[in-house]
Design a protein around this motif. Structure first.
Motif, PDB file in Angstrom:
ATOM      1  N   LEU A 111      38.842  41.449  42.454  1.00  0.00           N
ATOM      2  CA  LEU A 111      38.984  40.016  42.220  1.00  0.00           C
ATOM      3  C   LEU A 111      40.021  39.408  43.167  1.00  0.00           C
ATOM      4  O   LEU A 111      39.783  38.348  43.775  1.00  0.00           O
TER       5      LEU A 111
ATOM      6  N   TYR B 297      32.445  35.370  41.014  1.00  0.00           N
ATOM      7  CA  TYR B 297      32.022  35.977  39.747  1.00  0.00           C
ATOM      8  C   TYR B 297      32.633  37.363  39.556  1.00  0.00           C
ATOM      9  O   TYR B 297      32.704  38.171  40.478  1.00  0.00           O
ATOM     10  N   THR B 298      33.035  37.653  38.325  1.00  0.00           N
ATOM     11  CA  THR B 298      33.435  38.983  37.897  1.00  0.00           C
ATOM     12  C   THR B 298      32.894  39.193  36.487  1.00  0.00           C
ATOM     13  O   THR B 298      32.744  38.227  35.727  1.00  0.00           O
TER      14      THR B 298
ATOM     15  N   ARG C 281      36.689  40.505  31.911  1.00  0.00           N
ATOM     16  CA  ARG C 281      37.671  39.581  31.340  1.00  0.00           C
ATOM     17  C   ARG C 281      39.085  40.123  31.523  1.00  0.00           C
ATOM     18  O   ARG C 281      40.048  39.359  31.646  1.00  0.00           O
TER      19      ARG C 281
ATOM     20  N   MET D 192      40.263  39.156  34.929  1.00  0.00           N
ATOM     21  CA  MET D 192      40.554  37.729  34.948  1.00  0.00           C
ATOM     22  C   MET D 192      41.922  37.456  34.324  1.00  0.00           C
ATOM     23  O   MET D 192      42.705  36.647  34.828  1.00  0.00           O
ATOM     24  N   SER D 193      42.212  38.178  33.237  1.00  0.00           N
ATOM     25  CA  SER D 193      43.490  38.002  32.550  1.00  0.00           C
ATOM     26  C   SER D 193      44.650  38.481  33.413  1.00  0.00           C
ATOM     27  O   SER D 193      45.681  37.813  33.522  1.00  0.00           O
TER      28      SER D 193
ATOM     29  N   LYS E 179      45.286  36.025  36.219  1.00  0.00           N
ATOM     30  CA  LYS E 179      45.925  34.811  35.700  1.00  0.00           C
ATOM     31  C   LYS E 179      47.418  35.043  35.470  1.00  0.00           C
ATOM     32  O   LYS E 179      48.249  34.166  35.737  1.00  0.00           O
TER      33      LYS E 179
ATOM     34  N   ILE F   2      37.210  31.105  39.334  1.00  0.00           N
ATOM     35  CA  ILE F   2      36.757  32.425  38.879  1.00  0.00           C
ATOM     36  C   ILE F   2      35.898  32.239  37.639  1.00  0.00           C
ATOM     37  O   ILE F   2      36.320  31.595  36.670  1.00  0.00           O
TER      38      ILE F   2
ATOM     39  N   LYS G 166      33.199  34.063  34.715  1.00  0.00           N
ATOM     40  CA  LYS G 166      32.731  35.290  34.072  1.00  0.00           C
ATOM     41  C   LYS G 166      31.216  35.418  34.259  1.00  0.00           C
ATOM     42  O   LYS G 166      30.461  34.510  33.938  1.00  0.00           O
TER      43      LYS G 166
END
Length: 212
Positions: free
Chosen positions: A129, A146-147, A150, A153-154, A157, A194, A196
């Motif tokens: 990512l 796209y990934t 989660r 992504m966290s 962030k 980003i 999901k």
């Protein structure tokens, strides 16, 4: 007698390809066609999305769209193919790990790193990512990213790789890349959105390594 649910049939290879609304129409296109590729779906939207993908990503995937109502599938909609997708694969946890980014539409590989020793899938997803963010920023691109993770992504962030894996000489090269990724996040801003990847609605993410 209860009315049977409407199904839609995607044909990737047959006398004609496309999405067909009845089994009879589908059967006519695959009859006597060697190597026919087809599958039924619960909604037209899902069948249409599948047609843009690869047969191997859908066949045998019995969990596809299970638990998703037709209204939920409509709400999710279709993926934006004008984008890039990232994914990672790890043989073992920890194990040999690699990651890559691809063009969502064509699946052309844009970058690839690994294999790394004693890595985890979560670390790979995180690195993929961040690599994708840096890749798009370098090209001054407004494409979305796209990934299917989660967790990644966290971590992005929070600008922190929250792994419990311990560092050792064997995985030192991977953790050096992790440190560089965290430093990049702390020192760079980006405009990339980003998103999901909705696996249950769309099948496997295009960057998937196909090892499930």
């Amino acid at each position: 007698m209860a009315k049977s649910k409407q199904k839609y049939y995607t044909i990737w290879k047959g006398h004609r390809t496309g999405v067909f609304k009845t089994w009879d129409d589908c059967k006519a296109q695959i009859a006597n066609f060697e190597g026919a590729q087809y599958k039924s779906f619960l909604t037209f939207q899902l069948a249409k999305t599948a047609l843009k993908g690869n047969y191997k990503d859908y066949i045998g995937n019995k969990n596809l769209s299970i638990g998703l109502s037709e209204s939920r599938l409509k709400l999710i909609g279709q993926p934006n193919y004008n984008s890039i997708s990232v994914d990672a694969a790890s043989s073992g946890n920890p194990g040999i790990m690699e990651y890559r980014g691809v063009d969502t539409q064509s699946k052309k590989q844009l970058f690839h790193k690994g294999p790394f020793q004693q890595g985890t899938n979560n670390i790979g997803e995180f690195l993929a990512l961040v690599h994708g963010l840096a890749f798009l920023k370098q090209k001054n691109s407004s494409l979305i990213l796209y990934t299917d993770s989660r967790t990644a992504m966290s971590w992005v962030k929070k600008k922190h790789c929250n792994t419990k894996l311990e560092r050792n000489p064997t995985n030192a090269a991977m953790f050096e890349l992790v440190d560089r990724a965290v430093l990049w996040l702390k020192n760079n801003s980006y405009i990339t959105v980003i998103v999901k990847w909705e696996t249950k609605a769309w099948g496997e993410i295009p960057a998937d390594f196909g090892r499930k």
